[in-house]
Write a protein that holds these residues in place. Structure first.
Motif, PDB file in Angstrom:
ATOM      1  N   MET A 267      13.599  34.919  17.291  1.00 59.49           N
ATOM      2  CA  MET A 267      14.229  34.304  18.452  1.00 59.49           C
ATOM      3  C   MET A 267      14.015  35.131  19.718  1.00 59.49           C
ATOM      4  O   MET A 267      13.828  36.336  19.666  1.00 59.49           O
ATOM      5  CB  MET A 267      15.728  34.185  18.204  1.00 59.49           C
ATOM      6  CG  MET A 267      16.006  33.431  16.921  1.00 59.49           C
ATOM      7  SD  MET A 267      17.297  32.247  17.101  1.00 59.49           S
ATOM      8  CE  MET A 267      18.720  33.287  16.918  1.00 59.49           C
ATOM      9  N   THR A 268      14.055  34.431  20.837  1.00 57.44           N
ATOM     10  CA  THR A 268      14.038  35.131  22.133  1.00 57.44           C
ATOM     11  C   THR A 268      15.338  35.931  22.254  1.00 57.44           C
ATOM     12  O   THR A 268      16.273  35.742  21.468  1.00 57.44           O
ATOM     13  CB  THR A 268      13.980  34.114  23.292  1.00 57.44           C
ATOM     14  OG1 THR A 268      14.997  33.130  23.077  1.00 57.44           O
ATOM     15  CG2 THR A 268      12.628  33.433  23.352  1.00 57.44           C
ATOM     16  N   ARG A 269      15.412  36.789  23.260  1.00 58.59           N
ATOM     17  CA  ARG A 269      16.624  37.613  23.387  1.00 58.59           C
ATOM     18  C   ARG A 269      17.849  36.713  23.556  1.00 58.59           C
ATOM     19  O   ARG A 269      17.769  35.629  24.106  1.00 58.59           O
ATOM     20  CB  ARG A 269      16.490  38.582  24.567  1.00 58.59           C
ATOM     21  CG  ARG A 269      16.617  37.958  25.931  1.00 58.59           C
ATOM     22  CD  ARG A 269      17.134  38.971  26.954  1.00 58.59           C
ATOM     23  NE  ARG A 269      17.094  38.433  28.302  1.00 58.59           N
ATOM     24  CZ  ARG A 269      18.022  37.604  28.801  1.00 58.59           C
ATOM     25  NH1 ARG A 269      19.062  37.220  28.051  1.00 58.59           N
ATOM     26  NH2 ARG A 269      17.908  37.140  30.029  1.00 58.59           N
TER      27      ARG A 269
ATOM     28  N   PRO B  37      19.509  43.758  18.832  1.00 58.78           N
ATOM     29  CA  PRO B  37      18.976  44.303  17.572  1.00 58.78           C
ATOM     30  C   PRO B  37      17.963  43.367  16.893  1.00 58.78           C
ATOM     31  O   PRO B  37      16.954  43.826  16.360  1.00 58.78           O
ATOM     32  CB  PRO B  37      20.220  44.454  16.689  1.00 58.78           C
ATOM     33  CG  PRO B  37      21.392  44.399  17.612  1.00 58.78           C
ATOM     34  CD  PRO B  37      20.978  43.630  18.813  1.00 58.78           C
ATOM     35  N   GLY B  38      18.220  42.055  16.948  1.00 61.22           N
ATOM     36  CA  GLY B  38      17.302  41.096  16.326  1.00 61.22           C
ATOM     37  C   GLY B  38      15.930  41.170  16.972  1.00 61.22           C
ATOM     38  O   GLY B  38      14.895  41.181  16.294  1.00 61.22           O
ATOM     39  N   LEU B  39      15.927  41.240  18.285  1.00 66.35           N
ATOM     40  CA  LEU B  39      14.668  41.312  19.028  1.00 66.35           C
ATOM     41  C   LEU B  39      13.937  42.625  18.735  1.00 66.35           C
ATOM     42  O   LEU B  39      12.713  42.637  18.582  1.00 66.35           O
ATOM     43  CB  LEU B  39      14.944  41.174  20.529  1.00 66.35           C
ATOM     44  CG  LEU B  39      13.704  41.134  21.422  1.00 66.35           C
ATOM     45  CD1 LEU B  39      12.897  39.882  21.190  1.00 66.35           C
ATOM     46  CD2 LEU B  39      14.095  41.247  22.894  1.00 66.35           C
TER      47      LEU B  39
ATOM     48  N   ASP C 177       0.336  41.265  14.698  1.00 66.96           N
ATOM     49  CA  ASP C 177      -0.587  41.205  15.838  1.00 66.96           C
ATOM     50  C   ASP C 177      -0.006  40.361  16.959  1.00 66.96           C
ATOM     51  O   ASP C 177      -0.308  40.561  18.119  1.00 66.96           O
ATOM     52  CB  ASP C 177      -1.913  40.561  15.408  1.00 66.96           C
ATOM     53  CG  ASP C 177      -2.474  41.188  14.153  1.00 66.96           C
ATOM     54  OD1 ASP C 177      -2.543  42.427  14.111  1.00 66.96           O
ATOM     55  OD2 ASP C 177      -2.811  40.456  13.200  1.00 66.96           O
ATOM     56  N   ALA C 178       0.796  39.374  16.557  1.00 67.69           N
ATOM     57  CA  ALA C 178       1.357  38.456  17.551  1.00 67.69           C
ATOM     58  C   ALA C 178       2.811  38.173  17.206  1.00 67.69           C
ATOM     59  O   ALA C 178       3.244  38.356  16.065  1.00 67.69           O
ATOM     60  CB  ALA C 178       0.564  37.150  17.560  1.00 67.69           C
ATOM     61  N   ILE C 179       3.543  37.746  18.221  1.00 71.01           N
ATOM     62  CA  ILE C 179       4.933  37.339  18.003  1.00 71.01           C
ATOM     63  C   ILE C 179       5.083  35.915  18.498  1.00 71.01           C
ATOM     64  O   ILE C 179       4.634  35.577  19.601  1.00 71.01           O
ATOM     65  CB  ILE C 179       5.916  38.268  18.751  1.00 71.01           C
ATOM     66  CG1 ILE C 179       5.871  39.667  18.127  1.00 71.01           C
ATOM     67  CG2 ILE C 179       7.338  37.699  18.709  1.00 71.01           C
ATOM     68  CD1 ILE C 179       6.724  40.698  18.838  1.00 71.01           C
ATOM     69  N   CYS C 180       5.672  35.078  17.642  1.00 70.07           N
ATOM     70  CA  CYS C 180       5.965  33.716  18.048  1.00 70.07           C
ATOM     71  C   CYS C 180       7.480  33.589  18.204  1.00 70.07           C
ATOM     72  O   CYS C 180       8.222  33.710  17.232  1.00 70.07           O
ATOM     73  CB  CYS C 180       5.447  32.727  17.000  1.00 70.07           C
ATOM     74  SG  CYS C 180       5.767  31.025  17.456  1.00 70.07           S
ATOM     75  N   PHE C 181       7.899  33.407  19.458  1.00 69.10           N
ATOM     76  CA  PHE C 181       9.335  33.239  19.724  1.00 69.10           C
ATOM     77  C   PHE C 181       9.684  31.769  19.684  1.00 69.10           C
ATOM     78  O   PHE C 181       8.939  30.940  20.213  1.00 69.10           O
ATOM     79  CB  PHE C 181       9.687  33.734  21.134  1.00 69.10           C
ATOM     80  CG  PHE C 181       9.608  35.211  21.308  1.00 69.10           C
ATOM     81  CD1 PHE C 181      10.596  36.041  20.791  1.00 69.10           C
ATOM     82  CD2 PHE C 181       8.548  35.777  22.021  1.00 69.10           C
ATOM     83  CE1 PHE C 181      10.535  37.417  20.978  1.00 69.10           C
ATOM     84  CE2 PHE C 181       8.490  37.144  22.206  1.00 69.10           C
ATOM     85  CZ  PHE C 181       9.474  37.974  21.680  1.00 69.10           C
ATOM     86  N   VAL C 182      10.834  31.462  19.107  1.00 64.01           N
ATOM     87  CA  VAL C 182      11.324  30.098  19.229  1.00 64.01           C
ATOM     88  C   VAL C 182      12.327  30.083  20.382  1.00 64.01           C
ATOM     89  O   VAL C 182      13.193  30.957  20.479  1.00 64.01           O
ATOM     90  CB  VAL C 182      11.926  29.575  17.904  1.00 64.01           C
ATOM     91  CG1 VAL C 182      13.067  30.451  17.405  1.00 64.01           C
ATOM     92  CG2 VAL C 182      12.407  28.130  18.067  1.00 64.01           C
TER      93      VAL C 182
END
Ligand SMILES: [Zn+2]
Length: 530
Positions: free
Chosen positions: A73-75, A85-87, A96-101
């Motif tokens: 998740m985004t912040r 902490p989750g972020l 290599d990459a992060i996919c934020f919902v």
């Protein structure tokens, strides 16, 4: 010049949301390898920090050609990126990459996030920046994008633009509830690409109207250049867009193949059917016979006239050649089939018989007679092969089952619990030896199977790796005359699978026939001496 179209696989993340799917760490690593070999561009591994499996997965070093992606998740609203902490777990994951919902429907911003539209936009921008500062490629999954766009197009677009302007490589438009139709997807994506360039736009479709694949193509037609999906369409509820259908369509249909390049080579495309079956195996499910491109029936023909036309020119009844996707043509032996069907089926099995051989007619008669009794040879290729080999005198009498008995008892056990126990005893003759074995099971067929495969004397070593993978029962006609058909699917240590059939008014007897065929088939395949 063809444009590059990117494939993003989320089998390990969204696919794992499906009921009954529960990947272990080992499964996930094996599937990642399979996907990488297939040639997808992105592999979304899971949600580090959300469960121990995904946390372990993202703690490991991997060697993959694909961009390995962590999801999260985004912040959170009202926090800074350095105080979430989750972020932090997501940013520190080995990916290599992060996919934020991110939310893109103002209604969800208000109800689920309980924050303001502006704070949600700030959260998108800050999260993209934080991940980029960590050197990660960034994707933003705009959740509920299509529903959000219908309710408030300005705000949905503002979310997409915020992500793009902050430096996200991809803005992914998600049809989270899966209810959007292809013409709507095409229209809405067409609007989005006026604000965010199409080569930064992805589509994430769910299959709730059975159109996830069609929706993915609609988005591509409108300008999107990344497709997200899963192997075999695994995913929550009705599943995600099925990459196993999308990939060959992109490769083999000129509308797409002339315009786009994907990471899957022609050579890798031939692994597609295999990849699809491996996933089913891991989930311990029988593959869908009618799956487009890769299903056992995808290139199967039953009617006699079709079969002879296909023998002359496959293009008459096939939209693509089966071997391009690692599948094979199948002419089904059935009641309607003539000599030519039987002959081509024998050829496929590798049994060469002169077409004027009188045994062909005998085999055909036998097939017809048995199918009238309820045998289904088109579903049980191994039983057909055994029948054919028997007619040709190629099946040795390895052993005989002189008698068997099965006992099912419901009783109280020593500690007073009510239990149902099934026990079977089998008397087998191998050469001059008589072998008696007993087995217990959770049901009578299971007990019989255990007893039958316990001791086959000199043949035991050939059936050691034999395993039953599926058992299906069908009652063919109701009332007191009911006949039961049993289909058993087996697998051996090499991964080869075959199906056998048994028919009888008695379910145990029908199961016994199918079990026997499976064992004898394995002995024939293994070249066991008579
Ligand atoms: Zn999804």
């Amino acid at each position: 010049m063809r444009e590059r179209l990117y494939l993003f696989d989320t089998t390990l993340r969204d696919g794992a949301q499906m009921n009954g799917v529960d990947f272990t760490l080992h499964d996930k690593l094996a599937i990642a390898k399979l996907l990488d070999e297939l040639g997808v561009d992105y592999i979304e591994g899971g949600y580090p920090g959300a469960n121990p499996t995904d946390t372990d997965l993202f703690a490991q070093e991997r060697k993959l050609g694909a961009t390995f992606t962590a999801f999260g998740m985004t912040r959170r609203p009202g926090r800074s990126t350095s105080n979430d902490p989750g972020l932090s777990v997501l940013l520190d994951a080995k990916a290599d990459a992060i996919c934020f919902v991110a939310k893109s429907w103002d209604y969800h911003v208000r109800v689920a996030l309980e924050t303001t539209n502006e704070e949600n936009l700030a959260s998108i921008r800050d999260s993209v920046k934080a991940a980029r500062d960590k050197g990660r490629e960034v994707l933003i999954d705009c959740e509920h994008f299509f529903d959000g766009y219908k309710a408030n197009p300005k705000y949905a677009l503002a979310c997409a633009k915020a992500a793009h302007e902050a430096g996200a490589r991809w803005v992914v438009l998600c049809d989270t509830n899966g209810g959007t139709l292809p013409h709507e997807v095409e229209k809405i994506v067409g609007e989005v690409v006026k604000h965010v360039p199409g080569d930064h736009v992805g589509i994430h479709a769910h299959n709730d109207t059975e159109q996830a694949v069609a929706n993915s193509f609609a988005a591509v037609r409108a300008g999107a250049r990344q497709i997200q999906g899963t192997l075999n369409g695994l995913g929550e509820r009705c599943g995600n867009a099925n990459l196993v259908s999308i990939i060959p369509t992109l490769k083999l249909k000129p509308e797409f193949s002339e315009k786009f390049d994907i990471g899957v080579s022609d050579e890798r495309l031939k692994q597609l059917a295999h990849a699809s079956h491996v996933i089913d195996e891991m989930l311990n499910r029988a593959p869908n016979r009618h799956a487009p491109y890769v299903g056992e029936s995808a290139f199967a023909t039953k009617a006699g006239i079709h079969a002879s036309a296909i023998a002359k020119d496959p293009a008459t009844y096939e939209h693509v050649l089966p071997d391009l996707v690692g599948n094979e043509r199948k002419i089904l032996v059935s009641d309607q089939a003539g000599r030519s069907n039987v002959l081509s089926e024998l050829e496929r099995i590798g049994l060469t018989v002169d077409k004027n051989d009188s045994r062909i007619a005998r085999l055909l008669d036998e097939v017809k007679e048995r199918e009238a009794q309820g045998f289904a040879y088109e579903a049980a290729g191994a039983s057909f092969e055994l029948l054919a080999r028997r007619v040709l005198g190629q099946v040795p009498d390895y052993f005989t089952v002189e008698r068997f008995s099965v006992n099912v008892e419901r009783r109280y056990n020593a500690i007073g619990q009510l239990t149902t126990v099934a026990e079977a005893t089998v008397k087998v003759k191998v050469d001059s030896d008589t072998l008696i074995s007993a087995g217990e099971g959770n049901g009578p067929v299971n007990a019989l199977d255990v007893a039958l495969r316990k001791d086959l004397g000199k043949y035991q070593k050939y059936i050691e790796g034999l395993e039953l993978t599926d058992y299906r029962v069908r009652i063919l006609n109701g009332g007191t005359e009911a006949v039961t058909r049993v289909l058993i699917e087996s697998q051996d240590e090499t991964g080869a699978r075959w199906t056998t059939v048994g028919v009888s008014p008695n379910i145990i007897d029908a199961s016994f026939q199918a079990l026997m065929d499976s064992i004898v088939y394995k002995l024939v395949k293994s070249g066991a001496p008579a």
